[in-house]
Scaffold this active site. Structure first.
Site, mmCIF file in Angstrom:
data_model
loop_
_atom_site.group_PDB
_atom_site.id
_atom_site.type_symbol
_atom_site.label_atom_id
_atom_site.label_comp_id
_atom_site.label_asym_id
_atom_site.label_seq_id
_atom_site.Cartn_x
_atom_site.Cartn_y
_atom_site.Cartn_z
ATOM 1 N N CYS A 114 0.822 -1.230 0.000
ATOM 2 C CA CYS A 114 0.000 0.000 0.000
ATOM 3 C C CYS A 114 0.846 1.265 0.000
ATOM 4 C CB CYS A 114 -0.964 -0.022 1.180
ATOM 5 S SG CYS A 114 -2.138 -1.384 1.036
ATOM 6 N N HIS A 262 -3.495 7.195 2.487
ATOM 7 C CA HIS A 262 -3.833 5.896 1.905
ATOM 8 C C HIS A 262 -5.226 5.490 2.360
ATOM 9 C CE1 HIS A 262 -3.975 1.933 0.516
ATOM 10 N NE2 HIS A 262 -3.867 1.387 1.711
ATOM 11 N N ASN A 292 -10.180 -0.241 -0.544
ATOM 12 C CA ASN A 292 -8.722 -0.102 -0.492
ATOM 13 C C ASN A 292 -8.125 -0.647 -1.795
ATOM 14 O OD1 ASN A 292 -5.976 -0.336 0.029
ATOM 15 N ND2 ASN A 292 -6.222 -1.308 2.047
HETATM 16 C C1 LIG Z 1 -10.309 -5.048 9.702
HETATM 17 C C2 LIG Z 1 -10.957 -4.126 10.698
HETATM 18 C C3 LIG Z 1 -11.967 -3.237 9.986
HETATM 19 C C4 LIG Z 1 -11.712 -4.990 11.711
HETATM 20 O O1 LIG Z 1 -12.310 -4.204 12.694
HETATM 21 P P1 LIG Z 1 -12.199 -4.612 14.238
HETATM 22 O O2 LIG Z 1 -13.076 -3.703 14.978
HETATM 23 O O3 LIG Z 1 -10.759 -4.630 14.589
HETATM 24 O O4 LIG Z 1 -12.838 -6.040 14.236
HETATM 25 P P2 LIG Z 1 -12.250 -7.416 14.745
HETATM 26 O O5 LIG Z 1 -11.231 -7.909 13.784
HETATM 27 O O6 LIG Z 1 -11.848 -7.264 16.168
HETATM 28 O O7 LIG Z 1 -13.504 -8.316 14.636
HETATM 29 C C5 LIG Z 1 -14.689 -8.023 15.364
HETATM 30 C C6 LIG Z 1 -15.700 -9.099 15.043
HETATM 31 O O8 LIG Z 1 -16.186 -8.932 13.710
HETATM 32 C C7 LIG Z 1 -16.054 -10.148 12.980
HETATM 33 N N1 LIG Z 1 -15.820 -9.836 11.580
HETATM 34 C C8 LIG Z 1 -14.643 -9.782 10.905
HETATM 35 N N2 LIG Z 1 -14.865 -9.445 9.627
HETATM 36 C C9 LIG Z 1 -16.193 -9.291 9.493
HETATM 37 C C10 LIG Z 1 -17.011 -8.940 8.399
HETATM 38 N N3 LIG Z 1 -16.528 -8.675 7.182
HETATM 39 N N4 LIG Z 1 -18.344 -8.856 8.620
HETATM 40 C C11 LIG Z 1 -18.864 -9.107 9.809
HETATM 41 N N5 LIG Z 1 -18.126 -9.451 10.892
HETATM 42 C C12 LIG Z 1 -16.798 -9.535 10.720
HETATM 43 C C13 LIG Z 1 -14.911 -10.846 13.625
HETATM 44 O O9 LIG Z 1 -14.975 -12.219 13.361
HETATM 45 C C14 LIG Z 1 -15.099 -10.513 15.083
HETATM 46 O O10 LIG Z 1 -16.090 -11.361 15.609
HETATM 47 P P3 LIG Z 1 -15.981 -11.934 17.115
HETATM 48 O O11 LIG Z 1 -15.960 -10.712 17.988
HETATM 49 O O12 LIG Z 1 -17.185 -12.772 17.239
HETATM 50 O O13 LIG Z 1 -14.682 -12.698 17.146
HETATM 51 C C15 LIG Z 1 -9.933 -3.271 11.440
HETATM 52 O O14 LIG Z 1 -9.176 -4.046 12.317
HETATM 53 C C16 LIG Z 1 -9.014 -2.561 10.505
HETATM 54 O O15 LIG Z 1 -9.409 -1.702 9.732
HETATM 55 N N6 LIG Z 1 -7.711 -2.860 10.577
HETATM 56 C C17 LIG Z 1 -6.749 -2.267 9.666
HETATM 57 C C18 LIG Z 1 -6.911 -2.923 8.354
HETATM 58 C C19 LIG Z 1 -6.117 -2.276 7.286
HETATM 59 O O16 LIG Z 1 -5.995 -1.086 7.261
HETATM 60 N N7 LIG Z 1 -5.609 -3.090 6.380
HETATM 61 C C20 LIG Z 1 -4.945 -2.656 5.227
HETATM 62 C C21 LIG Z 1 -3.695 -1.932 5.519
HETATM 63 S S1 LIG Z 1 -3.014 -1.442 4.039
#
Ligand SMILES: CC(C)(COP(=O)(O)OP(=O)(O)OC[C@H]1O[C@@H](n2cnc3c(N)ncnc32)[C@H](O)[C@@H]1OP(=O)(O)O)[C@@H](O)C(=O)NCCC(=O)NCCS
Length: 335
Positions: A114, A262, A292
């Site tokens: 990214c 980004h 993204n």
């Molecule tokens: C990915 C992201 C949106 C997830 O949000 P979060 O609040 O951290 O969520 P979590 O990963 O803790 O998951 C919370 C719950 O949602 C669930 N979940 C994950 N993806 C899901 C989806 N697409 N739809 C519904 N539920 C989902 C998980 O399984 C988890 O369930 P549980 O509590 O029963 O275990 C967040 O962590 C994020 O943006 N991280 C950075 C990602 C990023 O920028 N990546 C690219 C970098 S270039």
């Protein structure tokens, strides 16, 4: 004679096929509400049948060349940043060179995920300032849709990504005649976190065939991410590298006209802007529409800012990224 590297044209392209959060909810256990709340994404684009990464790169490149008033034959070198290459080898840049009919100019792919576009901009800036090349095409291009796990197992990553391409033409100018140019670029990486966000297979270390049924059954050819870990590092590194870049250019936050972050997650960018007291109107976003697009996100956002009249000649624009690697970077440009 001193040389500066000026962005003389920008372009972007996204495929026509719109995939909404509701469409994804039909394929996996997710919801429009969950995706919007966590990431700000409403829809993204996926390639259509027969479309290749180089086709996206070509459309974006042509638009940037047209904006710069240049023909493909006037370009001296192509750098294309991608984490989703068209083939294992050669790089997507070679297919782009063919499609552009750019002549026998050097081209290479750059892999910094990214952060790829800002890394490529840094490399091109150095090459132009050294006098090696006078006109370069710098492209970010991704096709994620064919490499994500559209099942419940991959839902945390799959909902975030989309396909697209962005490009700029970069040209040598005399800084005494023209104030526009790349002022500072700062690049960083931390390989010890490479496995926090990655695709493991196929890999040349998997003997004897790089990809096996076992690897496929274990879904190790799909991206895996520790979302919270990535989030935490992104909101620390992005302000850090932005301030470092502005400091190197003796520029204050208030002097910057536009911040291009980004587009990984709207929440990350809102948090970063808040920490640095940057007003939201200076932070455009397109993640709502495109998700993204990794290396393509920043040049797509730049093109929208230029064509939408949000960035005028002479204004200061800061581009800041964070991504897999981990890699993070920032560039300050007088447009
Ligand atoms: C990915 C992201 C949106 C997830 O949000 P979060 O609040 O951290 O969520 P979590 O990963 O803790 O998951 C919370 C719950 O949602 C669930 N979940 C994950 N993806 C899901 C989806 N697409 N739809 C519904 N539920 C989902 C998980 O399984 C988890 O369930 P549980 O509590 O029963 O275990 C967040 O962590 C994020 O943006 N991280 C950075 C990602 C990023 O920028 N990546 C690219 C970098 S270039």
């Amino acid at each position: 004679m001193p040389i500066a590297a000026k962005i003389t044209g920008t372009g972007m392209y996204v495929p026509d096929r719109v995939v909404t959060n509701h469409d994804l909810a039909k394929l996996m256990d997710t919801s429009d509400e969950w995706i919007r709340q966590r990431s700000g994404i409403v829809e993204r684009r996926y390639i259509g049948p027969g479309q290749q990464p180089a086709d996206l790169a070509l459309a974006a490149s042509r638009r940037s060349l047209e904006a710069a008033g240049r023909e493909p034959g006037e370009i001296d070198c192509i750098i294309l940043a991608t984490l989703s290459p068209q083939a294992d080898f050669p790089g997507t840049s070679f297919f782009l060179q063919e499609e552009l009919d750019a002549g026998e100019i050097p081209c290479f792919d750059l892999r910094a995920q990214c952060s790829g576009f800002v890394y490529a901009l840094g490399a091109a800036n150095a090459m132009i300032r050294s006098g090696q090349f006078r006109r370069m095409l710098v492209v970010g291009c991704e096709v994620h849709s064919t490499g994500i796990d559209l099942s419940d197992a991959g839902r945390d990553v799959a909902v975030l990504f989309g396909d697209g391409a962005g490009a700029v033409v970069l040209e040598a100018v005399d800084p005494e005649q023209d104030r526009s140019g790349i002022l500072e670029v700062r690049l960083h990486a931390e390989g010890r976190f490479a496995r926090k966000l990655w695709i493991e297979a196929p890999g040349s270390g998997f003997a004897p065939t790089r990809i096996t049924h076992e690897l496929l059954d274990e879904r190790r050819h799909f991206p895996r991410m520790e979302g919270r870990f990535v989030f935490k590092h992104a909101v620390t590194r992005m302000p850090e590298v932005l301030l470092e870049t502005l400091g190197a250019a003796s520029t204050k936050i208030e002097e910057v006209d536009l911040f291009l972050f980004h587009q990984a997650n709207l929440r990350i960018n809102e948090y970063v802007a808040q920490q640095l007291a940057i007003p939201p109107e200076k932070c455009p976003s397109n993640i709502e529409r495109y998700g993204n697009c990794s290396a393509a996100s920043v040049p797509m956002l730049l093109d929208e800012a230029v064509r939408g009249g949000r960035l005028a000649r002479g204004q200061l624009v800061a581009m800041t990224t964070f991504g897999s690697g981990f890699s993070w970077s920032s560039a300050l440009v007088r447009y």
